[in-house]
Design a protein around this motif. Structure first.
Motif, PDB file in Angstrom:
ATOM      1  N   UNK A  96      26.459  11.865 -37.093  1.00  0.00           N
ATOM      2  CA  UNK A  96      27.313  12.646 -36.198  1.00  0.00           C
ATOM      3  C   UNK A  96      28.632  11.927 -35.946  1.00  0.00           C
ATOM      4  N   UNK A  97      28.595  10.602 -35.948  1.00  0.00           N
ATOM      5  CA  UNK A  97      29.816   9.810 -35.794  1.00  0.00           C
ATOM      6  C   UNK A  97      30.747  10.046 -36.988  1.00  0.00           C
ATOM      7  N   UNK A  98      30.167  10.069 -38.180  1.00  0.00           N
ATOM      8  CA  UNK A  98      30.944  10.340 -39.393  1.00  0.00           C
ATOM      9  C   UNK A  98      31.563  11.731 -39.331  1.00  0.00           C
ATOM     10  N   UNK A  99      30.761  12.715 -38.915  1.00  0.00           N
ATOM     11  CA  UNK A  99      31.273  14.079 -38.819  1.00  0.00           C
ATOM     12  C   UNK A  99      32.418  14.156 -37.812  1.00  0.00           C
ATOM     13  N   UNK A 100      32.281  13.441 -36.685  1.00  0.00           N
ATOM     14  CA  UNK A 100      33.349  13.433 -35.672  1.00  0.00           C
ATOM     15  C   UNK A 100      34.636  12.868 -36.262  1.00  0.00           C
ATOM     16  N   UNK A 101      34.526  11.809 -37.032  1.00  0.00           N
ATOM     17  CA  UNK A 101      35.710  11.169 -37.614  1.00  0.00           C
ATOM     18  C   UNK A 101      36.432  12.108 -38.552  1.00  0.00           C
ATOM     19  N   UNK A 142      30.390  23.210 -46.467  1.00  0.00           N
ATOM     20  CA  UNK A 142      29.871  24.288 -45.627  1.00  0.00           C
ATOM     21  C   UNK A 142      28.443  24.011 -45.182  1.00  0.00           C
ATOM     22  N   UNK A 143      27.754  23.143 -45.916  1.00  0.00           N
ATOM     23  CA  UNK A 143      26.386  22.796 -45.558  1.00  0.00           C
ATOM     24  C   UNK A 143      26.324  21.497 -44.761  1.00  0.00           C
ATOM     25  N   UNK A 144      27.077  20.499 -45.208  1.00  0.00           N
ATOM     26  CA  UNK A 144      26.968  19.160 -44.626  1.00  0.00           C
ATOM     27  C   UNK A 144      27.479  19.109 -43.193  1.00  0.00           C
ATOM     28  N   UNK A 145      28.708  19.543 -42.976  1.00  0.00           N
ATOM     29  CA  UNK A 145      29.331  19.356 -41.664  1.00  0.00           C
ATOM     30  C   UNK A 145      28.604  20.082 -40.534  1.00  0.00           C
ATOM     31  N   UNK A 146      28.207  21.360 -40.702  1.00  0.00           N
ATOM     32  CA  UNK A 146      27.484  22.007 -39.602  1.00  0.00           C
ATOM     33  C   UNK A 146      26.184  21.288 -39.249  1.00  0.00           C
ATOM     34  N   UNK A 147      25.482  20.774 -40.255  1.00  0.00           N
ATOM     35  CA  UNK A 147      24.224  20.082 -39.981  1.00  0.00           C
ATOM     36  C   UNK A 147      24.453  18.783 -39.216  1.00  0.00           C
ATOM     37  N   UNK A 148      25.477  18.033 -39.613  1.00  0.00           N
ATOM     38  CA  UNK A 148      25.768  16.780 -38.922  1.00  0.00           C
ATOM     39  C   UNK A 148      26.275  17.049 -37.505  1.00  0.00           C
ATOM     40  N   UNK A 149      27.119  18.063 -37.367  1.00  0.00           N
ATOM     41  CA  UNK A 149      27.619  18.411 -36.033  1.00  0.00           C
ATOM     42  C   UNK A 149      26.490  18.864 -35.118  1.00  0.00           C
ATOM     43  N   UNK A 150      25.476  19.496 -35.701  1.00  0.00           N
ATOM     44  CA  UNK A 150      24.352  19.983 -34.899  1.00  0.00           C
ATOM     45  C   UNK A 150      23.465  18.844 -34.410  1.00  0.00           C
ATOM     46  N   UNK A 151      23.636  17.661 -34.996  1.00  0.00           N
ATOM     47  CA  UNK A 151      22.881  16.510 -34.516  1.00  0.00           C
ATOM     48  C   UNK A 151      21.826  15.969 -35.453  1.00  0.00           C
ATOM     49  N   UNK A 153      36.217  15.432 -38.578  1.00  0.00           N
ATOM     50  CA  UNK A 153      36.671  16.608 -37.840  1.00  0.00           C
ATOM     51  C   UNK A 153      37.947  16.311 -37.054  1.00  0.00           C
ATOM     52  N   UNK A 154      38.086  15.059 -36.600  1.00  0.00           N
ATOM     53  CA  UNK A 154      39.235  14.687 -35.763  1.00  0.00           C
ATOM     54  C   UNK A 154      40.322  13.934 -36.525  1.00  0.00           C
ATOM     55  N   UNK A 155      40.224  13.898 -37.844  1.00  0.00           N
ATOM     56  CA  UNK A 155      41.290  13.323 -38.645  1.00  0.00           C
ATOM     57  C   UNK A 155      41.378  11.814 -38.617  1.00  0.00           C
ATOM     58  N   UNK A 156      40.337  11.147 -38.141  1.00  0.00           N
ATOM     59  CA  UNK A 156      40.364   9.681 -38.079  1.00  0.00           C
ATOM     60  C   UNK A 156      39.992   9.079 -39.428  1.00  0.00           C
ATOM     61  N   UNK A 157      39.093   9.720 -40.128  1.00  0.00           N
ATOM     62  CA  UNK A 157      38.561   9.132 -41.361  1.00  0.00           C
ATOM     63  C   UNK A 157      39.638   8.936 -42.421  1.00  0.00           C
ATOM     64  N   UNK A 206      30.974  13.369 -50.604  1.00  0.00           N
ATOM     65  CA  UNK A 206      31.531  14.679 -50.279  1.00  0.00           C
ATOM     66  C   UNK A 206      32.409  14.601 -49.037  1.00  0.00           C
ATOM     67  N   UNK A 207      31.984  13.846 -48.049  1.00  0.00           N
ATOM     68  CA  UNK A 207      32.778  13.688 -46.839  1.00  0.00           C
ATOM     69  C   UNK A 207      34.111  13.016 -47.156  1.00  0.00           C
ATOM     70  N   UNK A 208      34.061  12.014 -48.028  1.00  0.00           N
ATOM     71  CA  UNK A 208      35.297  11.351 -48.430  1.00  0.00           C
ATOM     72  C   UNK A 208      36.198  12.317 -49.193  1.00  0.00           C
ATOM     73  N   UNK A 209      35.607  13.104 -50.108  1.00  0.00           N
ATOM     74  CA  UNK A 209      36.390  14.045 -50.908  1.00  0.00           C
ATOM     75  C   UNK A 209      37.059  15.122 -50.042  1.00  0.00           C
ATOM     76  N   UNK A 210      36.411  15.492 -48.957  1.00  0.00           N
ATOM     77  CA  UNK A 210      36.935  16.561 -48.111  1.00  0.00           C
ATOM     78  C   UNK A 210      38.344  16.270 -47.626  1.00  0.00           C
TER      79      UNK A 210
END
Length: 200
Positions: A187-192, A70-79, A194-198, A114-118
């Motif tokens: 932001x590239x990591x967040x995009x991946x 809830x903290x990481x993704x909004x911040x990365x998406x915001x740039x 969010x779009x199910x690529x990771x 955390x991104x990997x765990x998500x």
């Protein structure tokens, strides 16, 4: 105190809440804005979005206690160009500020985990993975690169897994950032994710 003691860094202003932080950034136009996530008024993600919109030349580095989704993704998406947790060392913080100021990106290892765990991402085998429905004309090798970068691997580690040079990986990353219209590696990591690529 830590930042002021560094010969090559100058603290031009501080702010006690998010609204004031945006005002200060717009007035002072620092190279880097070091932003907390939990603040009165605007939170760190909202500050980041406002700074990226109104002062795009200012790079935002998040420094916070929180590494939850809830903290990481909004911040990365915001740039945000970087994200560190407050248990980072002083030396690592100074290094991160210099990296972000120079146009680079920084992700704390806890944030990467955390991104990997998500997505419960599995290990990725090398070799091209066709993704015909991916947007922006990504190539299969760019998809492989994006997936590995999103799982927290460095350019050197990605190169080793894909049996290519580190320079080739850097080229792929630059192409991905350009094609997807994102600002930097976080932001590239967040995009991946969010779009199910990771985790694909």
């Amino acid at each position: 105190m830590l930042l002021s003691a560094a010969d090559d860094l100058e603290v031009v202003a501080t702010a006690a809440d998010g609204t004031r932080a945006v005002e200060v950034v717009l007035a002072e136009r620092p190279d880097v804005a070091l932003v907390d996530l939990r603040m009165p008024g605007l939170d760190g993600s909202e500050v980041t979005a406002a700074v990226r919109r109104d002062a795009p030349e200012v790079r935002v580095l998040i420094l916070t206690t929180f590494a939850d989704d809830d903290a990481v993704l909004p911040a990365l998406r915001a740039g945000a160009a970087g994200y560190l947790t407050k248990d980072t060392t002083g030396e690592a913080l100074l290094s991160a500020i210099r990296t972000v100021a120079a146009g680079g990106s920084v992700l704390d290892s806890a944030v990467q985990r955390r991104l990997v765990d998500l997505a419960g991402a599995p290990a990725v085998a090398p070799g091209p993975t066709p993704e015909p429905d991916l947007p922006e004309g990504l190539t299969a090798r760019e998809v492989d690169t994006l997936r590995l970068v999103a799982q927290g691997l460095s350019n050197q580690q990605v190169a080793s897994k894909l049996f290519v040079s580190e320079a080739t990986v850097k080229t792929h990353v630059n192409h991905l950032i350009s094609k997807l219209g994102v600002e930097g590696r976080p932001a590239l990591v967040a995009w991946a994710w969010r779009n199910g690529v990771a985790s694909g």
